[in-house]
Motif scaffolding. Structure first.
Motif, PDB file in Angstrom:
ATOM      1  N   GLY A  20      31.149  62.348 -12.237  1.00 43.81           N
ATOM      2  CA  GLY A  20      31.642  63.700 -12.036  1.00 43.81           C
ATOM      3  C   GLY A  20      32.420  63.912 -10.764  1.00 43.81           C
ATOM      4  O   GLY A  20      32.893  65.020 -10.512  1.00 43.81           O
ATOM      5  N   GLN A  22      31.195  64.308  -7.946  1.00 43.31           N
ATOM      6  CA  GLN A  22      30.457  65.473  -7.484  1.00 43.31           C
ATOM      7  C   GLN A  22      29.956  65.289  -6.061  1.00 43.31           C
ATOM      8  O   GLN A  22      29.334  64.274  -5.732  1.00 43.31           O
ATOM      9  CB  GLN A  22      29.261  65.735  -8.408  1.00 43.31           C
ATOM     10  CG  GLN A  22      28.411  66.912  -7.976  1.00 43.31           C
ATOM     11  CD  GLN A  22      27.242  67.190  -8.909  1.00 43.31           C
ATOM     12  OE1 GLN A  22      26.752  68.314  -8.973  1.00 43.31           O
ATOM     13  NE2 GLN A  22      26.782  66.187  -9.639  1.00 43.31           N
ATOM     14  N   ARG A  44      22.198  70.274 -10.988  1.00 44.40           N
ATOM     15  CA  ARG A  44      23.475  69.870 -10.391  1.00 44.40           C
ATOM     16  C   ARG A  44      23.590  70.369  -8.953  1.00 44.40           C
ATOM     17  O   ARG A  44      22.749  71.129  -8.472  1.00 44.40           O
ATOM     18  CB  ARG A  44      24.644  70.357 -11.244  1.00 44.40           C
ATOM     19  CG  ARG A  44      24.638  69.769 -12.673  1.00 44.40           C
ATOM     20  CD  ARG A  44      25.841  70.257 -13.472  1.00 44.40           C
ATOM     21  NE  ARG A  44      25.784  69.839 -14.863  1.00 44.40           N
ATOM     22  CZ  ARG A  44      26.292  68.712 -15.337  1.00 44.40           C
ATOM     23  NH1 ARG A  44      26.898  67.871 -14.512  1.00 44.40           N
ATOM     24  NH2 ARG A  44      26.188  68.405 -16.618  1.00 44.40           N
ATOM     25  N   ARG A  45      24.668  69.947  -8.281  1.00 40.95           N
ATOM     26  CA  ARG A  45      24.847  70.319  -6.875  1.00 40.95           C
ATOM     27  C   ARG A  45      26.202  70.965  -6.599  1.00 40.95           C
ATOM     28  O   ARG A  45      26.268  71.993  -5.938  1.00 40.95           O
ATOM     29  CB  ARG A  45      24.658  69.095  -5.976  1.00 40.95           C
ATOM     30  CG  ARG A  45      23.330  68.396  -6.233  1.00 40.95           C
ATOM     31  CD  ARG A  45      23.036  67.290  -5.261  1.00 40.95           C
ATOM     32  NE  ARG A  45      21.880  66.513  -5.689  1.00 40.95           N
ATOM     33  CZ  ARG A  45      21.301  65.566  -4.981  1.00 40.95           C
ATOM     34  NH1 ARG A  45      21.788  65.264  -3.775  1.00 40.95           N
ATOM     35  NH2 ARG A  45      20.259  64.900  -5.446  1.00 40.95           N
ATOM     36  N   PRO A  47      29.400  70.608  -9.161  1.00 40.34           N
ATOM     37  CA  PRO A  47      30.240  69.983 -10.190  1.00 40.34           C
ATOM     38  C   PRO A  47      31.707  70.379 -10.073  1.00 40.34           C
ATOM     39  O   PRO A  47      32.050  71.479  -9.594  1.00 40.34           O
ATOM     40  CB  PRO A  47      29.635  70.494 -11.502  1.00 40.34           C
ATOM     41  CG  PRO A  47      28.866  71.713 -11.131  1.00 40.34           C
ATOM     42  CD  PRO A  47      28.371  71.494  -9.739  1.00 40.34           C
ATOM     43  N   VAL A  48      32.562  69.473 -10.529  1.00 38.66           N
ATOM     44  CA  VAL A  48      34.003  69.714 -10.606  1.00 38.66           C
ATOM     45  C   VAL A  48      34.308  70.387 -11.943  1.00 38.66           C
ATOM     46  O   VAL A  48      33.898  69.896 -13.003  1.00 38.66           O
ATOM     47  CB  VAL A  48      34.773  68.378 -10.485  1.00 38.66           C
ATOM     48  CG1 VAL A  48      36.251  68.556 -10.813  1.00 38.66           C
ATOM     49  CG2 VAL A  48      34.587  67.798  -9.083  1.00 38.66           C
ATOM     50  N   ARG A  77      33.116  66.904 -15.178  1.00 39.36           N
ATOM     51  CA  ARG A  77      31.772  66.683 -14.633  1.00 39.36           C
ATOM     52  C   ARG A  77      30.950  65.684 -15.434  1.00 39.36           C
ATOM     53  O   ARG A  77      29.888  65.268 -14.988  1.00 39.36           O
ATOM     54  CB  ARG A  77      31.029  68.019 -14.553  1.00 39.36           C
ATOM     55  CG  ARG A  77      30.790  68.657 -15.897  1.00 39.36           C
ATOM     56  CD  ARG A  77      30.315  70.092 -15.782  1.00 39.36           C
ATOM     57  NE  ARG A  77      29.995  70.637 -17.091  1.00 39.36           N
ATOM     58  CZ  ARG A  77      28.915  71.359 -17.361  1.00 39.36           C
ATOM     59  NH1 ARG A  77      28.040  71.607 -16.403  1.00 39.36           N
ATOM     60  NH2 ARG A  77      28.698  71.830 -18.557  1.00 39.36           N
ATOM     61  N   GLN A 124      38.012  69.623  -0.036  1.00 34.30           N
ATOM     62  CA  GLN A 124      37.962  69.100  -1.402  1.00 34.30           C
ATOM     63  C   GLN A 124      39.293  69.421  -2.073  1.00 34.30           C
ATOM     64  O   GLN A 124      39.673  70.588  -2.176  1.00 34.30           O
ATOM     65  CB  GLN A 124      36.795  69.735  -2.162  1.00 34.30           C
ATOM     66  CG  GLN A 124      36.653  69.270  -3.596  1.00 34.30           C
ATOM     67  CD  GLN A 124      35.376  69.794  -4.256  1.00 34.30           C
ATOM     68  OE1 GLN A 124      34.434  70.205  -3.574  1.00 34.30           O
ATOM     69  NE2 GLN A 124      35.339  69.789  -5.572  1.00 34.30           N
TER      70      GLN A 124
END
Length: 294
Positions: A20, A22, A44-45, A47-48, A77, A124
């Motif tokens: 992902g 991520q 999750r932390r 996600p894209v 992701r 990012q």
């Protein structure tokens, strides 16, 4: 979980998962600012989100190239991304379209996700290239979630935190139904002529997700009572989602988006979704946002 890559500069460090692409950790010194995932709340932390943000109506749309069948937040992701560049303070990943992605999203693309730290902030960057022979429609977004309380604010509660904006403004947000669809004809005024919104589990529970449109200065700070938090800068992202999983979840996601979920007043034509970017064959589009823990 896939292969993990660590990057750092000065006191700031980050870890990214090839699955992902991520973000998995964002530390200032020894203090962890990023939510670390917990199956009880949300695993999750950060996600894209690509090639959609949120959901399509019934997970379906039509397009110039045929049917689109995408679950919430799209396909990026779900897959392993290849590392194509790496340095001590940065890493770039790549995901290219395949038969499997084209079955859900019938377009050819290359998605490069880059992360870099400069000692103060993490940036990012999304870079999308149309590798096909027809126009490429998409939206994209980030979904970083942050621990509440953040380091240095131990003992603070969720409601002790505020979202602080660069200037005073009046914020109205759309209604969102249980399917995740947005109703821009029914707006909720959250505050008038103010630069802050106190975090509230009740508010997020009631609205499901708080979706800001056209945040002034394209910036916001998550700030605790002792002055620690995270600042996000997101020029080029017209929407900002704020979400948490439940009234007990010790995190808040602050999500810069280019587009948003399907709205009541939209058709089910993919190219007609709010915020859609359309790239001609061979074109590339970049969007970046940054996170500064303090």
């Amino acid at each position: 979980m896939g292969t993990l890559t660590n990057i750092s500069a000065g006191r700031l460090s980050a870890q990214i998962d090839a699955t992902g692409a991520q973000l998995m950790s964002l530390k200032l010194g020894e203090g962890e600012y990023l939510w670390q995932g917990d199956e009880r709340f949300w695993p999750r932390r950060a996600p894209v989100l690509f090639p959609i943000v949120g959901c399509l109506r019934n997970d379906f749309a039509t397009s110039s190239q045929g049917e689109v069948h995408l679950k919430r937040h799209g396909v990026a992701r779900l897959y392993d991304h290849a590392v194509v560049e790496q340095a001590p303070s940065s890493v770039t990943y790549e995901l290219v379209s395949s038969d499997e992605t084209r079955a859900a999203y019938p377009f050819d693309f290359k998605l490069n996700m880059s992360y870099s730290v400069d000692g103060e902030r993490l940036t990012q960057t999304f870079s999308v290239t149309n590798t096909g022979e027809v126009d490429l429609p998409f939206t994209l977004g980030g979904h970083p979630a942050f621990n509440v309380p953040v380091p240095g604010e131990e003992g603070a509660s969720f409601s002790d935190y505020a979202l602080v904006f660069p200037e005073r403004w009046t914020a109205s947000v759309p209604t969102i139904d249980e399917r995740g669809l947005h109703d821009f004809s029914t707006m909720h005024e959250l505050f008038r002529d103010s630069d802050r919104l106190r975090l509230s589990h009740e508010l997020i529970d009631r609205l499901l997700t708080v979706v800001f449109v056209d945040v002034p200065g394209r910036g916001v700070r998550l700030e605790g009572p002792s002055g620690h938090g995270v600042e996000l800068s997101f020029d080029g992202f017209d929407y900002l989602g704020v979400w948490t999983a439940s009234s007990e979840a010790p995190f808040v996601a602050i999500e810069p988006w280019v587009g948003c979920a399907t709205a009541y007043d939209e058709s089910d034509v993919f190219e007609e979704k709010r915020g859609t970017i359309v790239l001609a064959p061979g074109e590339t589009c970049e969007r970046s946002f940054s996170m500064r823990p303090f």
